[in-house]
Design an enzyme around this catalytic site. Structure first.
Site, PDB file in Angstrom:
ATOM      1  CB  CYS A  90      -0.984   0.109   1.153  1.00 14.39           C
ATOM      2  SG  CYS A  90      -2.138   1.465   1.411  1.00 14.39           S
ATOM      3  CB  CYS A 222      -5.032   3.811  -4.815  1.00 13.85           C
ATOM      4  SG  CYS A 222      -4.266   2.449  -4.982  1.00 13.85           S
TER       5      CYS A 222
HETATM    6  N1  LIG Z   1      -6.392  -2.485  -2.182  1.00 13.27           N
HETATM    7  C1  LIG Z   1      -5.042  -2.782  -2.749  1.00 13.27           C
HETATM    8  C2  LIG Z   1      -4.112  -2.437  -1.407  1.00 13.27           C
HETATM    9  C3  LIG Z   1      -3.975  -0.895  -0.901  1.00 13.27           C
HETATM   10  C4  LIG Z   1      -3.306   0.009  -1.963  1.00 13.27           C
HETATM   11  C5  LIG Z   1      -3.112   1.396  -1.439  1.00 13.27           C
HETATM   12  N2  LIG Z   1      -4.344   2.241  -1.287  1.00 13.27           N
HETATM   13  C6  LIG Z   1      -2.055   2.195  -1.729  1.00 13.27           C
HETATM   14  O1  LIG Z   1      -2.055   3.574  -1.419  1.00 13.27           O
HETATM   15  O2  LIG Z   1      -1.263   1.752  -2.710  1.00 13.27           O
HETATM   16  C7  LIG Z   1      -4.656  -4.176  -3.067  1.00 13.27           C
HETATM   17  O3  LIG Z   1      -5.591  -5.057  -2.638  1.00 13.27           O
HETATM   18  O4  LIG Z   1      -3.958  -4.358  -3.759  1.00 13.27           O
END
Ligand SMILES: N[C@@H](CCC[C@H](N)C(=O)O)C(=O)O
Length: 288
Positions: A90, A222
């Site tokens: 993340c 993200c």
């Molecule tokens: N939902 C993603 C993991 C989280 C990603 C995050 N929000 C970021 O900032 O990179 C997954 O399941 O890969």
């Protein structure tokens, strides 16, 4: 559910928000169940968040990624999506994680901080301006595919940033609809699920995106998604070698997200660096 109170904090990076669970010696959340993750991230009955950052020493957990990182990193980011699923990485989370380490765990801010993740050990740096920069790893191009919303579909560029992403260029970010439901995608191409980014161009080396995250739904930002978007845009622009190998000079893009803006640098060393704000906004105790 536990009736014993345990500490928590709340933090965010460009409004991608997380419940932080300090657990240095691994004794408080050794078995962090999916149910407890869902209770903590619930925005009405819980604290609320897109995910959980459990802060545990690499020598205090038997997670294979932490065990493999012993000697290279003191701290392991045990990341969970809001639905309880485990994710490899993340990008915003690791920046908030570093903010917590520096502010609360006595980690020095004058040198890069190695953090163990399920995508390997990555270095995080507190910049002079207070923003936090995180290595998010070397991108790997994956199969081209497509995604669909409300009967409309778009081709996607596949980018693995430790976790899987499908990037779709659209005419307007509103084309993705309300993103309350997961866009349709090819489950044979993405058997572990996928984070899906919708992108528009804003200017030279400047794009804007929305994202539907695997395990969390639409989020305000993200970090690994922004990195995947930058990689897809740089490839489409011819700003990097067409085979996705590292550029000879750093290539920098700005990626606007609903919760703010991020700067992405694809370095000649091959890794992408994600830079932006990261804040701790609350601390307390929970019994969820
Ligand atoms: N939902 C993603 C993991 C989280 C990603 C995050 N929000 C970021 O900032 O990179 C997954 O399941 O890969």
């Amino acid at each position: 559910m536990s009736a014993t109170a345990y500490p928590f904090a709340k933090g965010h990076g460009t409004e991608n928000d997380f419940v932080i669970l300090p657990d240095a010696d691994g004794s408080t959340h050794a078995s962090l169940t999916d149910d407890r993750v869902r209770a903590l991230t619930d925005r009405r009955a819980g604290i609320g968040g897109d995910g959980i950052l459990r802060v545990v020493r690499t020598d205090a957990t038997d997670d294979p990624a932490a065990v493999a990182a012993r000697g290279a990193a003191t701290w392991f980011m045990d990341y969970r999506n809001a639905d309880g699923s485990v994710a490899e990485m993340c990008g915003n989370g690791i920046r908030v994680f570093a903010r917590w380490l520096v502010d609360h765990e006595g980690v020095a801010a004058d040198a890069p901080v190695p953090v163990a993740t399920r995508a390997g050990v990555l270095e995080v740096t507190v910049d002079a301006d207070g923003r936090i920069s995180a290595e998010v790893g070397a991108p790997a191009l994956t199969a081209a595919s497509s995604v669909a919303v409300d009967g409309r579909s778009w081709p996607t560029t596949g980018v693995d940033m430790g976790n899987p992403h499908a990037v779709a260029f659209v005419d307007d970010l509103a084309d993705a609809g309300d993103l309350l439901a997961e866009p349709a995608y090819d489950h044979d191409v993405y058997p572990r699920g996928v984070n899906i980014e919708f992108v528009v161009r804003r200017g030279e080396r400047h794009v804007a995106m929305r994202v539907h995250e695997r395990g969390s739904g639409e989020t305000r930002s993200c970090g690994t998604g922004a990195a995947a978007v930058m990689v897809a845009a740089a490839l489409a622009d011819g700003a990097v070698p067409a085979d996705g190998s590292a550029p000879a000079e750093p290539v920098v893009y700005r990626v606007d997200v609903p919760g703010g803006e991020l700067d992405l640098t694809w370095t000649p060393a091959g890794t992408v660096v994600l830079t932006g704000p990261a804040e701790i906004v609350a601390e307390g105790s929970a019994t969820l």
